[in-house]
Design a protein around this motif. Structure first.
Motif, PDB file in Angstrom:
ATOM      1  N   ALA A   4      53.687  30.303  43.271  1.00 24.12           N
ATOM      2  CA  ALA A   4      54.880  30.182  44.114  1.00 24.12           C
ATOM      3  C   ALA A   4      56.152  30.383  43.298  1.00 24.12           C
ATOM      4  O   ALA A   4      57.098  31.050  43.729  1.00 24.12           O
ATOM      5  N   ALA A   5      56.164  29.827  42.071  1.00 23.62           N
ATOM      6  CA  ALA A   5      57.337  29.976  41.209  1.00 23.62           C
ATOM      7  C   ALA A   5      57.502  31.419  40.777  1.00 23.62           C
ATOM      8  O   ALA A   5      58.619  31.947  40.730  1.00 23.62           O
ATOM      9  N   ILE A   6      56.386  32.074  40.463  1.00 22.51           N
ATOM     10  CA  ILE A   6      56.434  33.492  40.090  1.00 22.51           C
ATOM     11  C   ILE A   6      56.983  34.320  41.245  1.00 22.51           C
ATOM     12  O   ILE A   6      57.815  35.210  41.075  1.00 22.51           O
ATOM     13  N   SER A   7      56.511  33.994  42.464  1.00 30.66           N
ATOM     14  CA  SER A   7      56.972  34.733  43.640  1.00 30.66           C
ATOM     15  C   SER A   7      58.472  34.556  43.844  1.00 30.66           C
ATOM     16  O   SER A   7      59.176  35.511  44.143  1.00 30.66           O
ATOM     17  N   ARG A   8      58.956  33.311  43.662  1.00 34.15           N
ATOM     18  CA  ARG A   8      60.395  33.065  43.826  1.00 34.15           C
ATOM     19  C   ARG A   8      61.199  33.823  42.782  1.00 34.15           C
ATOM     20  O   ARG A   8      62.238  34.407  43.077  1.00 34.15           O
ATOM     21  N   THR A   9      60.701  33.808  41.537  1.00 37.09           N
ATOM     22  CA  THR A   9      61.397  34.519  40.464  1.00 37.09           C
ATOM     23  C   THR A   9      61.442  36.012  40.747  1.00 37.09           C
ATOM     24  O   THR A   9      62.477  36.669  40.580  1.00 37.09           O
ATOM     25  N   SER A  10      60.313  36.572  41.199  1.00 36.06           N
ATOM     26  CA  SER A  10      60.246  37.994  41.524  1.00 36.06           C
ATOM     27  C   SER A  10      61.201  38.333  42.660  1.00 36.06           C
ATOM     28  O   SER A  10      61.898  39.353  42.619  1.00 36.06           O
ATOM     29  N   TYR A  11      61.255  37.462  43.671  1.00 32.20           N
ATOM     30  CA  TYR A  11      62.149  37.712  44.802  1.00 32.20           C
ATOM     31  C   TYR A  11      63.606  37.645  44.365  1.00 32.20           C
ATOM     32  O   TYR A  11      64.431  38.482  44.766  1.00 32.20           O
ATOM     33  N   ASP A  12      63.942  36.641  43.549  1.00 26.51           N
ATOM     34  CA  ASP A  12      65.325  36.498  43.089  1.00 26.51           C
ATOM     35  C   ASP A  12      65.770  37.725  42.300  1.00 26.51           C
ATOM     36  O   ASP A  12      66.895  38.210  42.455  1.00 26.51           O
ATOM     37  N   THR A  13      64.864  38.258  41.462  1.00 25.62           N
ATOM     38  CA  THR A  13      65.183  39.463  40.688  1.00 25.62           C
ATOM     39  C   THR A  13      65.384  40.658  41.607  1.00 25.62           C
ATOM     40  O   THR A  13      66.332  41.439  41.445  1.00 25.62           O
ATOM     41  N   ALA A  14      64.479  40.803  42.585  1.00 33.12           N
ATOM     42  CA  ALA A  14      64.591  41.907  43.537  1.00 33.12           C
ATOM     43  C   ALA A  14      65.867  41.795  44.347  1.00 33.12           C
ATOM     44  O   ALA A  14      66.526  42.804  44.649  1.00 33.12           O
ATOM     45  N   LEU A  15      66.249  40.564  44.697  1.00 31.27           N
ATOM     46  CA  LEU A  15      67.469  40.359  45.469  1.00 31.27           C
ATOM     47  C   LEU A  15      68.700  40.758  44.669  1.00 31.27           C
ATOM     48  O   LEU A  15      69.626  41.387  45.206  1.00 31.27           O
ATOM     49  N   GLU A  16      68.720  40.436  43.399  1.00 35.27           N
ATOM     50  CA  GLU A  16      69.840  40.824  42.541  1.00 35.27           C
ATOM     51  C   GLU A  16      69.963  42.349  42.473  1.00 35.27           C
ATOM     52  O   GLU A  16      71.069  42.898  42.560  1.00 35.27           O
ATOM     53  N   ARG A  17      68.828  43.024  42.299  1.00 38.68           N
ATOM     54  CA  ARG A  17      68.863  44.488  42.247  1.00 38.68           C
ATOM     55  C   ARG A  17      69.306  45.068  43.581  1.00 38.68           C
ATOM     56  O   ARG A  17      70.027  46.070  43.636  1.00 38.68           O
ATOM     57  N   SER A  18      68.862  44.447  44.674  1.00 39.45           N
ATOM     58  CA  SER A  18      69.239  44.918  46.004  1.00 39.45           C
ATOM     59  C   SER A  18      70.740  44.779  46.227  1.00 39.45           C
ATOM     60  O   SER A  18      71.389  45.687  46.766  1.00 39.45           O
ATOM     61  N   GLN A  19      71.300  43.661  45.807  1.00 39.39           N
ATOM     62  CA  GLN A  19      72.745  43.448  45.958  1.00 39.39           C
ATOM     63  C   GLN A  19      73.542  44.449  45.127  1.00 39.39           C
ATOM     64  O   GLN A  19      74.586  44.951  45.575  1.00 39.39           O
TER      65      GLN A  19
END
Length: 357
Positions: A4-19
């Motif tokens: 779950a923590a890995i998934s959150r970290t991956s999502y946060d990174t993807a969100l930064e790139r998306s922004q």
């Protein structure tokens, strides 16, 4: 670190790139190439329109180079009976153009008609392991949705095929929802491994970024996932009367006071969201206008707002339906363009891999 923590970290990174991507699109979209598409399973419904099509038109209008994939091979990944694929492709093309996709600015192609694209599967498959493919949560959900117990080889390799779809044209922007992030990450891994293993570290394939959508999910009129097989959709091609009749039968609840509360009143909130997306007003504001007039008033207001919003799209769609030859000429033109790019990419890949004899 747990999953779950890995998934959150991956999502946060993807969100930064998306922004960061959204900022670049607003400032200078040059150099951005968007690749996205759909399985041709027939005409599209309002979930497709509000969830993805509107955003594609927005990006096209912003100056992002637009490539749209008619993913006909994906129709056979999890289906025993595929139906009239050509007819479904025609319906998809009609909805694309009616919604505002401009064939003069977008490349629309079917990946079954681009041999070099599909040939990229072979070197790409050498870069992934069986456990990596089996762990992909999207593949698991597709298998479950198809009601199958055994996974076919095409479904297992679906993420690699999607990587080929994106990388053959050097796509670097892929609009997706959060649930599709594992596919984009697999594509990024394949691009990275190809560069390291075969290109000697050269930046041959760009690792694409997900452009995360904040579009709300539109539920079906029965409160479940919107799906043509469930008969709970409003199709773009429906008439105004058909739309009104569908929405009149939509599931709501017994409370007279209309409020926007997605967690506790999902069906009522879904109608409010459809009205909101159709008018540009907030669902809370629409709910306040209706007050204690009940679900009947909500349904009438939603149907009227949706019909008004879709009227120009439906008028354009009616024109396009009269000329299927034009629709397929748009597709053939896109296929020709895709083949030029795919052939060039495959030739360079063979050269990089030392396979030019």
């Amino acid at each position: 670190m747990n999953d779950a923590a890995i998934s959150r970290t991956s999502y946060d990174t993807a969100l930064e790139r998306s922004q960061a991507l959204e900022q670049k699109i607003a400032q200078d979209p040059s150099g951005l190439r968007m690749l996205t598409g759909d399985r041709p399973t027939g005409a599209l419904h309002i979930g497709h329109y509000f969830g993805t099509l509107q955003n594609r038109v927005r990006l096209q209008s912003a100056g992002v180079e637009t490539w749209l994939l008619v993913a006909d091979y994906q129709v056979i990944t999890d289906r025993d009976v595929v139906g009239d694929i050509a007819g479904s492709v025609r319906e998809l093309l009609t909805d694309y153009l009616a919604a505002g996709i401009d064939p003069e600015r977008a490349t629309i192609f079917a990946h079954s008609a681009v041999p070099a694209l599909n040939q990229l599967l072979l070197p790409f498959l050498s870069l992934v392991t069986q456990p990596e493919l089996e762990r992909n949560p999207t593949v698991k959900s597709e298998l479950q949705a198809a009601g199958k117990s055994a996974m076919g080889g095409l479904l297992l390799t679906y993420p690699v095929h999607q990587a080929a779809d994106i990388l053959f044209c050097h796509g670097n922007v892929v609009p997706v929802g959060r649930d599709q992030l594992p596919h984009i990450e697999q594509t990024r891994v394949i691009a990275r491994r190809f560069n390291e293993r075969y290109a000697g570290g050269e930046h041959f394939f760009t690792e694409p970024d997900a452009l995360l959508s904040d579009a709300p999910t539109i539920l079906g009129l029965d409160g479940d996932k919107m799906s043509k097989s469930r008969g709970n959709t409003v199709m773009l091609k429906m008439t105004a009367d058909e739309t009104a009749k569908r929405i009149k039968k939509a599931k709501t609840d017994s409370e007279r006071l209309i409020t926007y509360d997605p967690d506790n009143r999902p069906e009522v909130s879904n109608l409010l969201m459809i009205a909101s997306l159709s008018t540009g007003r907030s669902p809370q504001e629409i709910a306040e206008d209706i007050g204690d007039k009940g679900a009947g008033t909500l349904k009438v207001m939603t149907a009227e707002a949706l019909n008004e919003h879709l009227a120009p799209i439906r008028a354009r769609r009616a024109e396009l339906e009269q000329d299927p030859g034009y629709l397929f000429s748009v597709l053939r033109r896109g296929i020709d363009r895709a083949n030029e790019v795919a052939d060039a990419t495959l030739n360079r890949v063979r050269d990089v891999m030392g396979m030019v004899y």
